[in-house]
Design a protein around this motif. Structure first.
Motif, short mmCIF file in Angstrom:
data_model
loop_
_atom_site.label_atom_id
_atom_site.label_comp_id
_atom_site.label_asym_id
_atom_site.label_seq_id
_atom_site.Cartn_x
_atom_site.Cartn_y
_atom_site.Cartn_z
N ASP A 197 0.83 -1.19 0.00
CA ASP A 197 0.00 0.00 0.00
C ASP A 197 0.87 1.26 0.00
O ASP A 197 1.96 1.29 0.59
N PHE A 198 0.37 2.30 -0.65
CA PHE A 198 1.08 3.57 -0.70
C PHE A 198 0.07 4.69 -0.49
O PHE A 198 -0.82 4.90 -1.32
N HIS A 199 0.18 5.40 0.61
CA HIS A 199 -0.59 6.60 0.93
C HIS A 199 -2.11 6.41 0.85
O HIS A 199 -2.83 7.34 0.48
N ASP A 200 -2.60 5.22 1.17
CA ASP A 200 -4.05 4.98 1.18
C ASP A 200 -4.75 5.39 -0.11
O ASP A 200 -5.89 5.84 -0.11
N GLN A 201 -4.04 5.23 -1.24
CA GLN A 201 -4.61 5.55 -2.55
C GLN A 201 -4.37 4.44 -3.57
O GLN A 201 -5.11 4.33 -4.54
N THR B 65 -1.82 0.58 -4.46
CA THR B 65 -0.87 -0.44 -4.06
C THR B 65 0.14 -0.54 -5.19
O THR B 65 -0.23 -0.44 -6.37
N TYR C 113 -4.57 1.34 -8.74
CA TYR C 113 -5.22 2.45 -8.05
C TYR C 113 -6.58 2.04 -7.48
O TYR C 113 -7.40 1.47 -8.18
N PRO D 271 -5.53 9.67 -7.31
CA PRO D 271 -4.40 10.44 -6.79
C PRO D 271 -4.34 11.86 -7.33
O PRO D 271 -3.54 12.67 -6.88
N TRP E 53 -0.63 13.98 -11.82
CA TRP E 53 0.75 14.11 -11.38
C TRP E 53 1.71 13.85 -12.53
O TRP E 53 1.46 12.97 -13.34
N ARG F 224 -8.30 -2.21 -2.14
CA ARG F 224 -7.88 -1.44 -0.96
C ARG F 224 -7.53 -2.37 0.20
O ARG F 224 -6.64 -2.09 0.99
#
Length: 117
Positions: free
Chosen positions: A37-41, A43, A79, A83, A86, A103
């Protein structure tokens, strides 16, 4: 390109979009890699080498349920949230897995990707 993802005992379908970065991922198939997981947004997992992103826009805005590449860190990303737009993000496909299940994947989940068929 239609793909399958094996996540534990579940097989999930998906597809890679028609773009040069997705084509580079297709060349890596079949592959297995661990996701965290990365920043709750999202994996993500590190790719074995950087991808050439020179032929795609410099920034993108992936949506939940999409597969992407984060070029600056050579990461493959699934995703489950948005996010935002970016630099270095490239949408390369989609996965047919409810975002709630995506998630809920624990860190270290091993996912096997293969061409369908």
């Amino acid at each position: 390109m239609k793909i399958t993802l094996n996540i534990g005992d579940d097989q999930v379908s998906g597809e890679l979009y028609d773009n040069p970065v997705a084509d580079q991922i297709a060349e890596l198939l079949p592959m297995e890699t661990d996701f965290d997981d990365f920043h709750d947004q999202e994996t993500l997992s590190r790719l074995p080498h950087p991808l050439d992103v020179s032929a795609v826009p410099r920034a993108d805005e992936p949506k939940p349920g999409e597969i992407g590449c984060y070029a600056p860190e050579s990461s493959l990303v699934l995703y489950y949230a948005s996010p935002g737009r970016w630099p270095g993000l490239v949408r390369i496909g989609r996965i047919d897995l409810p975002v709630e299940q995506l998630r809920a994947l624990p860190d270290g989940t091993r996912i096997a990707f293969a061409a369908a068929g």
